[in-house]
Design a protein around this motif. Structure first.
Motif, PDB file in Angstrom:
ATOM      1  N   TYR A 132     -10.609  38.824  23.330  1.00 35.10           N
ATOM      2  CA  TYR A 132      -9.379  38.041  23.415  1.00 35.10           C
ATOM      3  C   TYR A 132      -8.966  37.812  24.869  1.00 35.10           C
ATOM      4  CZ  TYR A 132      -8.787  38.775  18.366  1.00 35.10           C
ATOM      5  OH  TYR A 132      -8.955  38.783  17.004  1.00 35.10           O
ATOM      6  N   ALA A 133      -9.160  38.830  25.732  1.00 34.26           N
ATOM      7  CA  ALA A 133      -8.843  38.657  27.147  1.00 34.26           C
ATOM      8  C   ALA A 133      -9.734  37.583  27.768  1.00 34.26           C
ATOM      9  CB  ALA A 133      -9.002  39.989  27.886  1.00 34.26           C
ATOM     10  N   SER A 134     -11.004  37.569  27.390  1.00 35.58           N
ATOM     11  CA  SER A 134     -11.919  36.535  27.888  1.00 35.58           C
ATOM     12  C   SER A 134     -11.473  35.149  27.428  1.00 35.58           C
ATOM     13  CB  SER A 134     -13.341  36.817  27.396  1.00 35.58           C
ATOM     14  OG  SER A 134     -13.805  38.065  27.859  1.00 35.58           O
ATOM     15  N   PHE A 135     -11.050  35.046  26.177  1.00 34.79           N
ATOM     16  CA  PHE A 135     -10.605  33.751  25.662  1.00 34.79           C
ATOM     17  C   PHE A 135      -9.308  33.305  26.327  1.00 34.79           C
ATOM     18  CE2 PHE A 135     -12.919  35.070  21.544  1.00 34.79           C
ATOM     19  CZ  PHE A 135     -14.116  34.571  22.030  1.00 34.79           C
ATOM     20  N   ALA A 136      -8.472  34.264  26.712  1.00 34.07           N
ATOM     21  CA  ALA A 136      -7.252  33.914  27.445  1.00 34.07           C
ATOM     22  C   ALA A 136      -7.607  33.301  28.794  1.00 34.07           C
ATOM     23  CB  ALA A 136      -6.375  35.155  27.633  1.00 34.07           C
ATOM     24  N   LEU A 137      -8.564  33.903  29.481  1.00 35.90           N
ATOM     25  CA  LEU A 137      -9.017  33.342  30.758  1.00 35.90           C
ATOM     26  C   LEU A 137      -9.624  31.953  30.553  1.00 35.90           C
ATOM     27  CD1 LEU A 137     -10.654  36.456  32.464  1.00 35.90           C
ATOM     28  CD2 LEU A 137      -8.527  35.317  33.117  1.00 35.90           C
ATOM     29  N   ALA A 138     -10.394  31.801  29.478  1.00 36.58           N
ATOM     30  CA  ALA A 138     -10.987  30.487  29.188  1.00 36.58           C
ATOM     31  C   ALA A 138      -9.900  29.452  28.934  1.00 36.58           C
ATOM     32  CB  ALA A 138     -11.921  30.587  27.981  1.00 36.58           C
ATOM     33  N   CYS A 139      -8.833  29.856  28.259  1.00 33.61           N
ATOM     34  CA  CYS A 139      -7.719  28.942  28.013  1.00 33.61           C
ATOM     35  C   CYS A 139      -7.080  28.494  29.322  1.00 33.61           C
ATOM     36  CB  CYS A 139      -6.683  29.629  27.120  1.00 33.61           C
ATOM     37  SG  CYS A 139      -5.170  28.677  26.870  1.00 33.61           S
ATOM     38  N   VAL A 140      -6.845  29.439  30.215  1.00 34.03           N
ATOM     39  CA  VAL A 140      -6.244  29.103  31.517  1.00 34.03           C
ATOM     40  C   VAL A 140      -7.165  28.165  32.291  1.00 34.03           C
ATOM     41  CG1 VAL A 140      -5.577  30.041  33.766  1.00 34.03           C
ATOM     42  CG2 VAL A 140      -4.857  31.189  31.657  1.00 34.03           C
ATOM     43  N   ILE A 141      -8.457  28.470  32.291  1.00 35.20           N
ATOM     44  CA  ILE A 141      -9.417  27.598  32.980  1.00 35.20           C
ATOM     45  C   ILE A 141      -9.415  26.206  32.347  1.00 35.20           C
ATOM     46  CG2 ILE A 141     -11.865  27.241  33.464  1.00 35.20           C
ATOM     47  CD1 ILE A 141     -12.131  30.330  33.524  1.00 35.20           C
ATOM     48  N   GLY A 142      -9.341  26.152  31.006  1.00 36.65           N
ATOM     49  CA  GLY A 142      -9.310  24.870  30.318  1.00 36.65           C
ATOM     50  C   GLY A 142      -8.085  24.045  30.670  1.00 36.65           C
ATOM     51  N   VAL A 143      -6.929  24.708  30.722  1.00 36.88           N
ATOM     52  CA  VAL A 143      -5.687  24.001  31.068  1.00 36.88           C
ATOM     53  C   VAL A 143      -5.773  23.442  32.485  1.00 36.88           C
ATOM     54  CG1 VAL A 143      -3.228  24.310  31.521  1.00 36.88           C
ATOM     55  CG2 VAL A 143      -4.244  25.265  29.443  1.00 36.88           C
ATOM     56  N   ARG A 242     -13.904  18.042  29.507  1.00 38.00           N
ATOM     57  CA  ARG A 242     -12.581  18.015  28.884  1.00 38.00           C
ATOM     58  C   ARG A 242     -12.616  18.476  27.437  1.00 38.00           C
ATOM     59  NH1 ARG A 242      -8.969  12.593  28.569  1.00 38.00           N
ATOM     60  NH2 ARG A 242     -10.933  11.878  27.665  1.00 38.00           N
ATOM     61  N   ARG A 243     -13.659  18.129  26.681  1.00 38.54           N
ATOM     62  CA  ARG A 243     -13.741  18.572  25.291  1.00 38.54           C
ATOM     63  C   ARG A 243     -13.832  20.087  25.210  1.00 38.54           C
ATOM     64  NH1 ARG A 243     -18.082  14.182  22.810  1.00 38.54           N
ATOM     65  NH2 ARG A 243     -16.600  12.450  22.532  1.00 38.54           N
ATOM     66  N   ALA A 244     -14.653  20.669  26.074  1.00 40.14           N
ATOM     67  CA  ALA A 244     -14.775  22.131  26.091  1.00 40.14           C
ATOM     68  C   ALA A 244     -13.455  22.769  26.512  1.00 40.14           C
ATOM     69  CB  ALA A 244     -15.891  22.546  27.052  1.00 40.14           C
ATOM     70  N   ALA A 245     -12.739  22.133  27.435  1.00 43.78           N
ATOM     71  CA  ALA A 245     -11.451  22.664  27.889  1.00 43.78           C
ATOM     72  C   ALA A 245     -10.434  22.679  26.753  1.00 43.78           C
ATOM     73  CB  ALA A 245     -10.930  21.832  29.055  1.00 43.78           C
ATOM     74  N   TRP A 246     -10.379  21.592  25.985  1.00 49.07           N
ATOM     75  CA  TRP A 246      -9.442  21.533  24.856  1.00 49.07           C
ATOM     76  C   TRP A 246      -9.823  22.542  23.772  1.00 49.07           C
ATOM     77  CZ3 TRP A 246      -4.856  19.932  25.309  1.00 49.07           C
ATOM     78  CH2 TRP A 246      -4.524  18.817  26.081  1.00 49.07           C
ATOM     79  N   LEU A 247     -11.120  22.740  23.542  1.00 49.80           N
ATOM     80  CA  LEU A 247     -11.550  23.747  22.582  1.00 49.80           C
ATOM     81  C   LEU A 247     -11.119  25.141  23.028  1.00 49.80           C
ATOM     82  CD1 LEU A 247     -15.160  22.829  21.351  1.00 49.80           C
ATOM     83  CD2 LEU A 247     -13.144  23.264  19.944  1.00 49.80           C
ATOM     84  N   SER A 248     -11.213  25.413  24.325  1.00 46.31           N
ATOM     85  CA  SER A 248     -10.790  26.711  24.858  1.00 46.31           C
ATOM     86  C   SER A 248      -9.304  26.939  24.619  1.00 46.31           C
ATOM     87  CB  SER A 248     -11.085  26.794  26.357  1.00 46.31           C
ATOM     88  OG  SER A 248     -12.454  26.643  26.611  1.00 46.31           O
ATOM     89  N   ALA A 249      -8.502  25.916  24.900  1.00 49.12           N
ATOM     90  CA  ALA A 249      -7.057  26.044  24.715  1.00 49.12           C
ATOM     91  C   ALA A 249      -6.701  26.181  23.241  1.00 49.12           C
ATOM     92  CB  ALA A 249      -6.347  24.839  25.330  1.00 49.12           C
ATOM     93  N   GLY A 250      -7.313  25.351  22.389  1.00 47.97           N
ATOM     94  CA  GLY A 250      -7.025  25.424  20.961  1.00 47.97           C
ATOM     95  C   GLY A 250      -7.463  26.730  20.342  1.00 47.97           C
ATOM     96  N   GLY A 251      -8.629  27.229  20.772  1.00 45.39           N
ATOM     97  CA  GLY A 251      -9.106  28.495  20.247  1.00 45.39           C
ATOM     98  C   GLY A 251      -8.177  29.635  20.582  1.00 45.39           C
ATOM     99  N   PHE A 252      -7.636  29.618  21.787  1.00 47.37           N
ATOM    100  CA  PHE A 252      -6.747  30.726  22.171  1.00 47.37           C
ATOM    101  C   PHE A 252      -5.403  30.643  21.457  1.00 47.37           C
ATOM    102  CE2 PHE A 252      -3.814  32.983  25.109  1.00 47.37           C
ATOM    103  CZ  PHE A 252      -4.363  34.241  24.931  1.00 47.37           C
TER     104      PHE A 252
END
Length: 272
Positions: A132-143, A242-252
Motif C-alpha cells: 500500500y505504501a508503494s501504491f501511495a508513492l505511485a499515486c503521487v508520481i501519477g498525480v 498519462r494512462r498509467a498515471a491515472w491507473l495509479s491514482a485510481g488504484g490508490f
C-alpha cells in the motif's frame, strides 16, 4: 507524545510546500530533516508500543494506519535521499500528516488475540502495508505526471515544468514503484491465504468470516486485479504515460477505501 510526530509531519509538509514554491535548497534540506525527525519520533513510539504490549502494534485498523504512515515516510525518504528529488515531498508529507491524525487521536494499542499470534499474520500485514505504501508513492508520481503533462499540452511551460522531473523520469518511476507494490501485494495475499487456512476452525467469528465475500478481502483482490492490469497494460499494449498515471491514482483510491472506511465499518473478518 503522539502529537510530536503529527506536529513534525505537519511542519515537514509546510516546509516542502515552501521549497516547492520558492525552490530554495536550504528550505528543501530543512523539509527533509523535519520529515526524518518525524519518522524517527514515529519509530520511537512504535518501539515503545512494542515493548509495552510485547508484540508489534499491527492489530486493528488504527495500528495499521500508523504502520502504513511510518513505512510510507521511510520509503519516500529513501527515494529522496537516493535521487535528491524533493518535488513530490509536499504531496507525500501532506498525506502522512493527514493520515497520522487517526492514530494520534486513538493512540491505544489493541491486545493481540491468540489467533493472531502466528508469524504468518505479521508477515501478511507487513507485506500488505508495504504494498500500500508503494501504491501511495505511485499515486503521487501519477498525480505529478498528470499536472506536468497538462502544462506541457497547454504549451504553457511554467510552474510545474520548472519544478518537476521530466515525464519520462516520472513514468519510469511509476512503473518501478507499481511493480514493487504488486510483488508485495501478491506475497501478502498469498501469506494471508495460508494463514487463514491454518486458523480456520478457530473459535472466533472473525475467522469464520474470512472469505472472498468479506469486503476487506474482496477489495484487496480487486486491488490485485487493478494493479496486475496496470502492469500487463504497460508491458503489452503500451499503456504508459498519462494512462498509467491515472491507473495509479485510481488504484490508490481503492486502496484508501479498503484501508479506512471498509477497515473501520464494513469488514467482519479484519476488525480485530
Amino acid at each position: 507524545m503522539h502529537l510530536i510526530p503529527l506536529l513534525l509531519y505537519g511542519c515537514a509538509a509546510g516546509a516542502y510546500l515552501a521549497h516547492f514554491s520558492g525552490r530554495d535548497r536550504s528550505v528543501g534540506r530543512l523539509a527533509t530533516a523535519l520529515l526524518g525527525a518525524a519518522a524517527l519520533a514515529h519509530t520511537f513510539i512504535i518501539g515503545m508500543q512494542t515493548m509495552t504490549v510485547g508484540h508489534a502494534p499491527l492489530v486493528g485498523t488504527t495500528a495499521a494506519v500508523s504502520a502504513f504512515v511510518w513505512l510510507l515516510g521511510l520509503a519516500y525518504l529513501y527515494i529522496e535521499l537516493t535521487t535528491d528529488e524533493r518535488a513530490m515531498g509536499v504531496l507525500v508529507s501532506s498525506m502522512l500528516a493527514l493520515l497520522y491524525i487517526i492514530p494520534a487521536l486513538d493512540p491505544e494499542v489493541s491486545s493481540r488475540p491468540a489467533v493472531l499470534r502466528s508469524p504468518l499474520f505479521t508477515l501478511h500485514v507487513v507485506a500488505m502495508l508495504f504494498a500500500y505504501a508503494s501504491f501511495a508513492l505511485a499515486c503521487v508520481i501519477g498525480v505529478t505526471y498528470v499536472l506536468l503533462f497538462n502544462e506541457i499540452k497547454a504549451k504553457h511551460l511554467g510552474y510545474f515544468y520548472a519544478r518537476l522531473p521530466s515525464l519520462q523520469v516520472l513514468d519510469g518511476m511509476n512503473g518501478r514503484v507499481i511493480t514493487i507494490g504488486w510483488v508485495f501485494l501478491t506475497i501478502g495475499i498469498a501469506i494471508g491465504g495460508i494463514w487463514a487456512s491454518q486458523v480456520r476452525g478457530a473459535p472466533d467469528p472473525r475467522v469464520a468470516a474470512m472469505s472472498a465475500a468479506d469486503p476487506k478481502i474482496l477489495i484487496a483482490l480487486i486491488c490485485w486485479v487493478v494493479y496486475s492490469f496496470a502492469l500487463f497494460a504497460r508491458r503489452t499494449i503500451g499503456w504508459t504515460g498519462r494512462r498509467a498515471a491515472w491507473l495509479s491514482a485510481g488504484g490508490f483510491v481503492i486502496v484508501l477505501l479498503n484501508f479506512v472506511p471498509v477497515g473501520y465499518f464494513l469488514t467482519k473478518s479484519h476488525n480485530f
